[in-house]
Each structure stands twice: as C-alpha cells, then as structure tokens.
Design a protein around this motif. Sequence first.
Motif, PDB file in Angstrom:
ATOM      1  N   MET A 127      34.499  38.530  35.954  1.00  0.00           N
ATOM      2  CA  MET A 127      35.904  38.878  36.155  1.00  0.00           C
ATOM      3  C   MET A 127      36.406  38.288  37.465  1.00  0.00           C
ATOM      4  SD  MET A 127      35.614  42.937  35.228  1.00  0.00           S
ATOM      5  CE  MET A 127      37.365  43.162  34.883  1.00  0.00           C
ATOM      6  N   LEU A 128      37.576  37.655  37.428  1.00  0.00           N
ATOM      7  CA  LEU A 128      38.198  37.145  38.635  1.00  0.00           C
ATOM      8  C   LEU A 128      39.069  38.231  39.262  1.00  0.00           C
ATOM      9  CD1 LEU A 128      37.476  34.523  36.932  1.00  0.00           C
ATOM     10  CD2 LEU A 128      39.311  33.415  38.211  1.00  0.00           C
ATOM     11  N   ASP A 129      39.118  38.233  40.595  1.00  0.00           N
ATOM     12  CA  ASP A 129      40.003  39.191  41.263  1.00  0.00           C
ATOM     13  C   ASP A 129      41.461  38.920  40.898  1.00  0.00           C
ATOM     14  OD1 ASP A 129      37.861  40.398  42.396  1.00  0.00           O
ATOM     15  OD2 ASP A 129      38.177  39.627  44.422  1.00  0.00           O
ATOM     16  N   GLU A 130      41.793  37.650  40.816  1.00  0.00           N
ATOM     17  CA  GLU A 130      43.115  37.232  40.361  1.00  0.00           C
ATOM     18  C   GLU A 130      42.907  36.053  39.412  1.00  0.00           C
ATOM     19  OE1 GLU A 130      45.845  38.773  40.998  1.00  0.00           O
ATOM     20  OE2 GLU A 130      45.118  40.117  42.581  1.00  0.00           O
ATOM     21  N   GLY A 140      40.438  41.890  29.993  1.00  0.00           N
ATOM     22  CA  GLY A 140      39.122  41.894  30.625  1.00  0.00           C
ATOM     23  C   GLY A 140      38.675  43.285  31.020  1.00  0.00           C
ATOM     24  N   ILE A 141      39.560  44.057  31.602  1.00  0.00           N
ATOM     25  CA  ILE A 141      39.217  45.417  32.011  1.00  0.00           C
ATOM     26  C   ILE A 141      38.848  46.267  30.795  1.00  0.00           C
ATOM     27  CG2 ILE A 141      40.186  47.566  32.956  1.00  0.00           C
ATOM     28  CD1 ILE A 141      41.708  45.831  34.971  1.00  0.00           C
ATOM     29  N   LYS A 142      39.616  46.130  29.727  1.00  0.00           N
ATOM     30  CA  LYS A 142      39.319  46.889  28.507  1.00  0.00           C
ATOM     31  C   LYS A 142      37.973  46.475  27.908  1.00  0.00           C
ATOM     32  CE  LYS A 142      44.150  47.751  27.213  1.00  0.00           C
ATOM     33  NZ  LYS A 142      45.217  47.473  26.215  1.00  0.00           N
ATOM     34  N   LYS A 143      37.690  45.173  27.939  1.00  0.00           N
ATOM     35  CA  LYS A 143      36.423  44.687  27.392  1.00  0.00           C
ATOM     36  C   LYS A 143      35.246  45.204  28.208  1.00  0.00           C
ATOM     37  CE  LYS A 143      33.888  40.530  26.057  1.00  0.00           C
ATOM     38  NZ  LYS A 143      33.925  39.041  25.939  1.00  0.00           N
TER      39      LYS A 143
END
Length: 342
Positions: free
Chosen positions: A72-75, A124-127
Amino acid sequence: MKNIYTYIVIIFYSLCVVSCSSNQKKVVIEKKEIPNVIITTDINNKDYSITDEHAFLYLLWYLNNVSVQSVMLDEYNDYGLEILNNIIQCYAQDYKNQSYSFEARNFPSPDDLKKTILTDKEKGIKKVIRQIRQSNDSPTYFLVLGSMKTVKEVLFRAPDLAKKVRVISVASGIKPPDEDVCGNLNWNGWGRTEIFERFTELWWIENDWAFKGISEGEESNKLYNEVIHFGAMGKYLSEKENTFFNLEEAIPFMFLIDPQVNTKYPEFGGWTGNYIKPFPVERPNYWVDRANTKKWNYQKPCNTWDLAFQVLNERKMSIVDRRDDMSTSLLSNLNKLYSSNK
C-alpha cells in the motif's frame, strides 16, 4: 568378559550419539513459519523514495522468506506506482533468467508479486481488511516504511483487527537529537500517535532511533559495491545517483528475515538491535529499541533529554555491532540465488 562389557558400553554410547545428532539435525532443518506481511510505503514521495527503493530490493532478494499479501502506498500517484513497477520488472528479469535459481528456491512469480500492488486507496483498505480477517489464526505483519496514516485508517475502520495484526515500524513520535530538539514529531508521528493512544494491546515493535546505525560509516558504500553486481536488480541500484545501499527502511523486513530472531521474544534482539518493553503493564505487547543507560525515560524522553545523544549512540551501536552478520548473510544469499540450481 571385561572386553565384552567394554564393547557393549561403546555400542550404547554410539547409539546415544547418533540419536542426539539425529535430534539436533531435526531442529536445524525445521522450517521457519512464513509470515504474512502487508507493506505500507511512501515510495510515492520523490524526496524520500530512495531508501524505500533500497528496502524493496533487499526484500525481493529474500522474498521466499515472507508471504506478501499487499503493498500500500501512503499516497497513490503515478510516480510511486511507476517506481514499484520498474523494480518488479527487474525482479522479473532475474526470476526468468535460467542461470539463476529464483524459481527453484520458491520465490513468487513476477505476476503474483505485481498483483500485490494496490492502485487505489479506498479499494486497497477494504482489500487489506478482508485479507487480515481471512488469515485465521496466523498473524499478519504490517511492515511500515513510511508514515502510519494508512495503518491508522485500517485499524480505525476495523478496530477488531488490532488483535490479529503485528506492526513493525521505523521511528517513534519524537525526532532523535541529531535531527531536531525534543518535542518535535517524527515524520510518522501523527498516524503513529493516534494508534499509540488508542490501541494499548497492539503487538508493536518501534525501531525508535537504532535504525540509523544500519547506514553508519562506510558500510553502506561497501555493501553497495558488492550488491550492484547481482542481476538486473543490482544494475537498477547502480543506475541511481547514490553510491550507497541504505537499508534504514528495510528494518521491518530485516527483523523477520533474521534467522536468529524469535518473534515471540523480540527483546532477545538480532540484526535490528536490542528491544525492551518500556511499559510492560500498560502495553504488554509493545517494544522499542533499548538503550544501555537505565536513566533514560522511555515514557517522557524530553525529561531526560540531556542523555539523548548518549542514548542515540547506544541504540545505533546495537545494530552496528551486528551489521557485518547481516551483510554476510545477504551476500551469501545472493551468491546462491544468482547461481544455477543445477
């Protein structure tokens, strides 16, 4: 009669030795559990991406030691995604080279690795939340290479996951004395502070200031001159402007890769330094890197800031003293990896 008795004793002793040796062998060859990891990174930040790039190269050379679930990227921006794709392309060249032994050593395929790169923050957060919930009894490690805002969003949305995850991060909320005066938040301070205040039971290792020891002196340059000769990934490193191999951001990976580390007892330490539980009652699953002096106030470091430079050096030296072992292990691994399995 005496001779017969002597032979019996010798045979019995031999059987014991064989039995003990056999048991020892079983312990030595026992496979280490492959941990599930989710990586958060600020490789998207042009000003600081170089250390994250170095960290990813280090990880890819040990990728059969962990199971990467997501990156995951921060932004999310084109720069960060392009950097990750470029590194994976180099990994693909080395993986597909028949002269090397990536596939034979159970490294994941480039396609499988590419699927771990998340390209949208919300999705991404949900995954990631789904992945952690599906991990059953196996803990999932959050390896934090940037700020802790992404980890905070995951845990605040799904606080029940705090019992299923383990966090390993670099730097605490307070900057070390060679960067600023006491009281100023570190670059991961905000997301970190919110997690620290809410999740007191969270399994969490903060490599506070010790990580700076991994790049101390000329060792980073020497290691750089060695690793650039290994495959497309080494060439990628050599084409950058820097002539050092800075592994400060690789500390979370390094902890899990170190064969001497016992994840049940982080205080035993290893390549990434020594650790201590500063709040064993209030935070029973929380560790920071340990200083030798007993006068250091872990809870309120500003109250003992006159010792800050001493503590910084003590923490760095805990890594410097073991750095050669880490470098030797890496080069040994590369020599095996970049040779034919045949």
